[in-house]
Design an enzyme around this catalytic site. Structure first.
Site, PDB file in Angstrom:
ATOM      1  N   GLU A 217      36.295  44.437  37.787  1.00 38.19           N
ATOM      2  CA  GLU A 217      37.106  43.803  38.840  1.00 38.19           C
ATOM      3  C   GLU A 217      38.572  44.163  38.630  1.00 38.19           C
ATOM      4  O   GLU A 217      39.043  44.230  37.484  1.00 38.19           O
ATOM      5  CB  GLU A 217      37.028  42.270  38.808  1.00 38.19           C
TER       6      GLU A 217
HETATM    7  O1  IFM Z   1      37.395  35.793  43.070  1.00 41.61           O
HETATM    8  C1  IFM Z   1      37.486  35.900  41.680  1.00 41.61           C
HETATM    9  C2  IFM Z   1      36.148  36.295  41.095  1.00 41.61           C
HETATM   10  O2  IFM Z   1      35.140  35.413  41.443  1.00 41.61           O
HETATM   11  C3  IFM Z   1      36.244  36.338  39.595  1.00 41.61           C
HETATM   12  N1  IFM Z   1      37.370  37.117  39.146  1.00 41.61           N
HETATM   13  C4  IFM Z   1      38.649  36.889  39.763  1.00 41.61           C
HETATM   14  C5  IFM Z   1      38.504  36.929  41.286  1.00 41.61           C
HETATM   15  C6  IFM Z   1      39.880  36.688  41.934  1.00 41.61           C
HETATM   16  O3  IFM Z   1      40.401  35.464  41.549  1.00 41.61           O
END
Ligand code: IFM
Length: 420
Positions: free
Chosen positions: A335
């Site tokens: 992410e």
């Molecule tokens: O939306 C979240 C995700 O569920 C987990 N990591 C961070 C993202 C942004 O806050």
């Protein structure tokens, strides 16, 4: 930075999670979102004339806004449960060759020990749809909500959850293992433990260091057992977690700052990874934040900030990636993203982070994939729908999808380095 290069077989994609995009879920979160106390608190907050001032004015251009109660109820979310084919068509059109998503435990096991075969089939179809479009599935088994029956047994605070989790994992993986290589057992376990059990901002809203420690320990144990379960079923599977880690930078080099930096890094970044060291095949790295250490922790102030006020600091990903080299495992950026409703900074954000990732690759860090958070605008937990994290904008009234310009910029980079 001289070169900006990626290996040919690099995975390029975006991430989502079930509760944030699917819609129609029933779990501990949906019950909390609609609970009387939560609604009452929100009503009070919304009425406060100062509440509006906390947000940048432009985020009121789109619905729902932080002043609308419906903002805080996941409801139909992006209706991705019904529209996944269309969404994966978009991901493919954007040049992605991989996609990270999560399986919703409360769908698979809505009642204790009763597994819903139709829901398992649903995820089989999701994976099939990805494969048909040439997208490698990266599957997260738990991304925060739990079934209601499990919440009633104590959720992650009770050690009973460990065998329940491993039974759920076994059931899912034994059906889906034919088509999935990459599994993440847990998403950001320490973020969940901290916000839900120490800060009390998310369900079940506890504020106890003991609960936080107990939950963290149960998460570690649950991961280790789930790891063994998956490897028993599918020895060639690649198993890890998606871990949120931050870069800590000392303002001045002195003993106190050095000690604070070491402690911050250990607590947030390394304690969990070290505990599962022998039980992970790769490191899943979620990068969003960094801290300045100067007799305490503060955010590094940057020129660019997200709609949520998060300062954007691409070099931090590079320093962290270099630090993660010591684990000697492949790394996937599982992410990395920002809330940016006008798409003002997203192209810059992606390009800059990728430059720094390329730099780390150049220096020998084994990085094999990048997943932007997120494919779609989605339900940002207790903040609700107003933060817009998507490469693709979602109109929550019509469910129309609109590709943002930054998604095309990302595609250009992918096109330059991928096989096709
Ligand atoms: O939306 C979240 C995700 O569920 C987990 N990591 C961070 C993202 C942004 O806050």
């Amino acid at each position: 930075m001289e070169k900006f290069g990626f290996p040919k077989n690099f995975f390029w994609g975006a991430s989502t999670s079930a509760h944030q995009v699917e819609g129609g879920n029933h779990n501990d979160w949906t019950e909390w979102e609609r609970s009387e106390l939560r609604i009452k608190n929100l009503e009070l907050r919304i009425k406060d004339p100062n509440f509006r001032k906390r947000f940048p004015p432009h985020i009121f251009e789109k619905l729902p806004t932080p002043l609308d109660l419906e903002n805080y109820i996941s409801g139909n979310a992006c209706d991705h449960y019904n529209r996944f084919q269309e969404d994966f068509d978009i991901a493919k059109s954007l040049g992605h060759n991989a996609h990270r998503f999560s399986i919703e435990w409360s769908r698979i096991e809505p009642e204790e020990g009763k597994f819903n075969e139709a829901e398992i089939e649903h995820y089989r179809q999701v994976i099939k749809a990805l494969r048909e479009r040439g997208l490698e599935p990266f599957v997260t088994l738990w991304h925060w909500p739990v079934p209601v029956w499990l919440r009633d047994k104590g959720g992650w605070k009770s050690k009973k959850i460990i065998p329940y989790f491993s039974r759920y994992v076994e059931r899912v993986v034994s059906v889906l293992n034919q088509d999935v290589v990459f599994w993440m057992t847990l998403n950001e376990p320490l973020v969940f433990a901290k916000i839900s059990y120490l800060e009390g901002r998310w369900p079940p809203q506890e504020k106890s260091i003991f609960s936080y420690l107990r939950v963290s320990s149960n998460l570690i144990k649950a991961h280790k057992i789930a790891y063994s379960v998956i490897k028993r079923i599918h020895p060639n599977a690649q198993v890890g977690i998606a871990h949120n880690m931050s870069f800590f930078e000392m303002e001045k080099n002195n003993f106190v700052n050095w000690a604070l930096k070491r402690f911050g890094e250990w607590r947030k970044n390394y304690a969990f990874l070290n505990a599962i060291r022998e039980h992970q095949d790769f490191i899943g790295f979620n990068y969003y934040s960094h801290y300045r250490v100067n007799f305490g922790y503060s955010k590094i102030e940057t020129e660019k900030i997200s709609d949520m006020g998060w300062s954007l600091y691409p070099p931090g990903i590079y320093y962290m990636l270099r630090a993660l080299k010591k684990y000697n495992k492949p790394i996937y950026i599982t992410e990395n993203g920002l809330a940016d409703s006008r798409d003002n900074n997203r192209s810059w954000f992606i390009v800059e982070h990728l430059k720094w990732i390329a730099e780390a690759i150049q220096e020998g860090v084994d990085i094999r994939g990048y997943f932007h958070w997120s494919l779609l605008d989605n339900f940002e937990w207790s903040d609700g729908f107003w933060p817009r994290f998507g490469l693709v904008e979602v109109d929550y009234r019509t469910m129309e999808r609109k590709i943002r310009p930054s998604a095309w910029e990302y595609k250009k980079i992918i096109g330059k380095y991928s096989n096709e």
